[in-house]
Design an enzyme around this catalytic site. Structure first.
Site, PDB file in Angstrom:
ATOM      1  N   ASP A  92       0.804  -1.219   0.000  1.00  9.04           N
ATOM      2  CA  ASP A  92       0.000   0.000   0.000  1.00  9.04           C
ATOM      3  C   ASP A  92       0.840   1.274   0.000  1.00  9.04           C
ATOM      4  O   ASP A  92       0.612   2.189   0.785  1.00  9.04           O
ATOM      5  CB  ASP A  92      -0.922  -0.009   1.223  1.00  9.04           C
ATOM      6  CG  ASP A  92      -1.827  -1.227   1.189  1.00  9.04           C
ATOM      7  OD1 ASP A  92      -2.778  -1.213   0.395  1.00  9.04           O
ATOM      8  OD2 ASP A  92      -1.520  -2.187   1.888  1.00  9.04           O
ATOM      9  N   HIS A 135       3.789   4.599   9.167  1.00 14.82           N
ATOM     10  CA  HIS A 135       3.699   3.167   8.828  1.00 14.82           C
ATOM     11  C   HIS A 135       5.023   2.585   8.384  1.00 14.82           C
ATOM     12  O   HIS A 135       5.166   1.361   8.315  1.00 14.82           O
ATOM     13  CB  HIS A 135       2.671   2.957   7.703  1.00 14.82           C
ATOM     14  CG  HIS A 135       1.284   3.369   8.074  1.00 14.82           C
ATOM     15  ND1 HIS A 135       0.591   2.807   9.111  1.00 14.82           N
ATOM     16  CD2 HIS A 135       0.472   4.318   7.551  1.00 14.82           C
ATOM     17  CE1 HIS A 135      -0.606   3.376   9.206  1.00 14.82           C
ATOM     18  NE2 HIS A 135      -0.703   4.294   8.284  1.00 14.82           N
TER      19      HIS A 135
HETATM   20  N1  LIG Z   1      -5.454  -3.400   0.745  1.00 15.95           N
HETATM   21  C1  LIG Z   1      -6.823  -3.041   0.865  1.00 15.95           C
HETATM   22  C2  LIG Z   1      -7.022  -1.560   0.988  1.00 15.95           C
HETATM   23  C3  LIG Z   1      -5.901  -0.979   1.835  1.00 15.95           C
HETATM   24  N2  LIG Z   1      -5.964   0.462   1.940  1.00 15.95           N
HETATM   25  C4  LIG Z   1      -4.688   0.908   2.484  1.00 15.95           C
HETATM   26  C5  LIG Z   1      -4.702   2.352   2.808  1.00 15.95           C
HETATM   27  C6  LIG Z   1      -3.390   2.752   3.464  1.00 15.95           C
HETATM   28  C7  LIG Z   1      -3.632   4.009   4.206  1.00 15.95           C
HETATM   29  C8  LIG Z   1      -2.338   4.541   4.751  1.00 15.95           C
HETATM   30  C9  LIG Z   1      -2.524   5.902   5.335  1.00 15.95           C
HETATM   31  O1  LIG Z   1      -3.550   6.473   5.248  1.00 15.95           O
HETATM   32  C10 LIG Z   1      -1.388   6.521   6.023  1.00 15.95           C
HETATM   33  S1  LIG Z   1      -1.926   7.768   7.152  1.00 15.95           S
HETATM   34 ZN   LIG Z   2      -3.761   7.484   8.327  1.00 16.11          ZN
END
Ligand SMILES: NCCCNCCCCCC(=O)CS
Ligand SMILES: [Zn+2]
Length: 660
Positions: A92, A135
């Site tokens: 992701d 992350h």
């Molecule tokens: N694999 C199925 C859908 C996954 N969506 C992943 C979204 C990552 C969000 C990371 C983010 O917002 C950092 S603050």
């Molecule tokens: Zn987030």
């Protein structure tokens, strides 16, 4: 001291170059709309602009492996195909020829912010950066993140400035697993995160994101996870977790520096979070954290994908960092059942590590961590049914209210022979009082100059209500009599609701309303069973107000939630003579009470306590309160009594609920 703002448009110069539904929300416009909103509102001009810089290899290696750094270093020279190939090894996240450069600027900006705060160039600040960081892990990019900006900043602060304890508050809607992995065995870094979890059914779907991950080895107790197992969480839910989980631990931890993983995907309208907390909640979250670490707070942008709520939330955060009054939050109706379960689980998981949580109740019967074994069918149903009704882009919410700074910050009404502390503006003009009020004062055995004081006091209140003054300090001969007069005559027409905070106890407060126009919370050493009502709440501390541990516990776990729910238009802080309250605690209390009534706090003190006028003035002027050093373990009787008091009052006051 001012507020730093870090922004460099270079960090807008990378984007997704191929189709990937999971990553399409992470766009350059996130940074552009945030910065433009700050410019348009005039907030950027009030900040001290600090330039971004690239983090060096050694700084990045504080958190990441050489193998990973060397691999990322190659990405600027990759073809599109190579970039796609390289990205496949991570989850992701996407790479771009310019993302390595931007990731160094993002981490470097966080370090610039730490430098500015730790050298005293500014009091606090925010870094608007992308890619986000929380992350990313030792050897891997993840969730739009390349380098862990905040984790690097924490290690950097410890190494360069010898910071002993760092508090990291992650209010982003995702679990910053990268930060958790980095510090889970480190007692010098307390990591707090709330995150959408839905019993492990929400990304990143990690078992270790649940409330029972409390850290390990010597870091046990220094990792706090609050999982949100439903969407649609509101302002009440967020404030309850701050009051009943984060703040008690944060005060006991007593950090030297606060870093915020400031993700705004936890705001209403965000497609990722699907929560319902409004942008002005971040004004309060920021305000509550600014009372820690002597105000040294560094906020670093993480997520936030609804461009409207993102921009509004950034502005709300910056405006509080600048010291503007925080907006009143209306109709907080207490945490929802799911939030109560989550906060009860987090509190019980940590009660053995934190004396401020010692008396937390047992976990709820329905142990929520086992709920994730839900039938796929049930999940499927929920998703279909919930789709239309969830808080997504379709959601609308009111623009946050304007937060006007009164022309005068702090006014004073002092006897003529008392020197006015620096910064306070003596209130000279005092209109003549109506004859009726004068006669009432006379009957209250108020002598001549007392009438003058009261007429000035009355004028002061009028100016507070008119927002001509933010707050005020009044010295009177008899503080109890003054309080009675103010309360009786204030609630006539000027204000709808007055929160009276009585520190110490000289004598029984024989004035209690039942109509809710006045809420009295009295913190003292004596218990008073009689005429306790929904609107008169005596808090008894075994050793009285001089016991700072018991005092701060009562403030965080009772006074703050009550105040938020009551939502007063004026706060009357009465310092009874001989209360014994410690100066730093007194300043913390004034600081925290600024969160109510747009900061309209009226401090009433007795003339013979004028020695503490200086620190009172400092707190009223918005200077950060000194940290509460070496807090002792609260007396068991007090902790227990507070828990019982909450249980008894929670029927009337929903914000006091901590058990389902
Ligand atoms: N694999 C199925 C859908 C996954 N969506 C992943 C979204 C990552 C969000 C990371 C983010 O917002 C950092 S603050
Ligand atoms: Zn987030």
């Amino acid at each position: 001291m001012g507020t730093a703002l870090l922004y460099d448009e270079e960090m807008t110069k990378y984007k997704l170059l191929w189709v990937d539904p999971a990553c399409k929300i992470e766009v350059p416009e996130r940074l552009i709309v945030s910065y433009e909103a700050l410019v348009r509102s005039g907030l950027s001009d009030r900040c001290i602009s600090i330039p971004a810089r690239e983090a060096s290899d050694s700084e990045i290696l504080l958190v990441h492996s050489e193998l990973y750094l060397e691999a990322v270093k190659k990405t600027p020279y990759m073809t599109l195909e190579d970039l796609k190939e390289f990205t496949l090894q991570f989850g992701d996240v996407y790479f771009h020829p310019n993302i390595y450069h931007c990731a160094k600027l993002a981490s470097g900006s966080a370090l610039q912010l730490v430098d500015s705060v730790m050298t005293g160039k500014v009091r606090n600040g925010i870094a608007l950066v992308r890619p986000p960081g929380h992350h990313s892990m030792h050897g891997a990019a993840n969730g739009f993140c390349v380098f862990n900006n905040v984790a690097i900043a924490a290690r950097y602060a410890k190494q360069k400035y010898g910071v002993k304890r760092v508090l990291i508050v992650d209010w982003d809607i995702h679990h910053g697993q990268g930060v958790q992995y980095c510090f889970e065995d480190d007692p010098s870094v307390l990591y707090f995160s709330w995150h959408r979890y839905e019993h492990q059914n929400f990304w990143p779907n990690l078992r270790e994101s649940d409330y029972d991950s409390v850290g390990k080895e010597s870091g046990t107790g220094f990792n706090i996870n609050v999982p949100w197992n439903n969407v649609g969480m509101e302002n009440s839910d967020y404030l309850s977790v701050f009051c009943h989980v984060l703040l008690p631990v944060a005060y006991e931890f007593c950090p030297d520096l606060v870093l915020v993983c400031a993700g705004f995907d936890s705001a209403i309208g965000d497609p990722e979070g699907e929560m319902c907390a409004t942008p002005d909640i971040f004004a309060h979250l920021t305000h509550l954290l600014m009372n820690l670490a002597g105000g040294k707070l560094c906020a670093v942008l993480e997520g936030g994908y609804n461009l409207t709520s993102l921009a509004q939330s950034v502005c709300q955060t910056v405006q509080t960092l600048l010291g503007d009054p925080v907006p009143q939050l209306a109709n907080l109706r207490g945490p929802c059942k799911s939030a109560i379960e989550s906060l009860q689980c987090a509190r019980s998981a940590h009660r053995r590590y934190w004396s401020f949580l010692k008396h937390a109740a047992d976990p709820p019967m329905t142990d929520i961590s086992t709920k994730h074994i839900k039938s796929a069918m049930e999940e499927e149903e929920k998703t279909e049914m919930a789709e239309e009704e969830r808080c997504t882009e379709g959601k609308v919410w009111p623009e946050p209210p304007e937060r006007l700074c009164p022309p005068v910050c702090s006014a004073s009404v002092l006897p003529d022979d008392v020197v006015c502390p620096d910064g306070l503006k003596p209130l000279s003009s005092s209109k003549d009082l109506e004859p009726l009020l004068v006669s009432k004062l006379k009957t209250a055995a108020v002598d001549g100059d007392g009438v003058t004081t009261f007429s000035r006091l009355y004028t002061l209140v009028e100016k507070l209500v008119a927002n001509e003054i933010r707050n005020g300090l009044v010295l009177v001969p008899d503080v109890a009599a003054a309080m009675m007069c103010v309360v009786q005559d204030l609630t006539s027409d000027l204000v709808k609701r007055v929160l009276v905070v009585c520190v110490g106890k000289e004598k029984e407060l024989d004035y209690v309303t039942t109509d809710g126009k006045v809420l009295v919370v009295q913190i003292s050493s004596e218990d008073s069973e009689e005429h306790r009502s929904k609107y008169y709440i005596p808090v008894c501390l075994k050793k009285g107000c001089s016991d700072t541990s018991g005092f701060i516990q009562a403030v965080l776990g009772l006074l703050l939630p009550l105040g938020y729910e009551y939502n007063p238009d004026l706060v009357l802080l009465v310092r009874m003579p001989g209360s014994g309250v410690v100066d730093s605690m007194w300043q913390q209390l004034i600081g925290l009470l600024q969160g109510f009534a747009k900061g309209h706090t009226l401090v009433l003190m007795q003339v013979n306590e004028k020695a503490c006028m200086g620190s009172t003035a400092s707190a009223l002027l918005g200077h950060p309160a000194p940290p509460l050093q070496d807090l002792q373990t609260p007396f068991p009787e007090d902790g227990d009594a507070l828990e019982r008091l909450r249980e008894r009052l929670q029927a009337d006051w929903k914000m006091l609920q901590t058990t389902s």
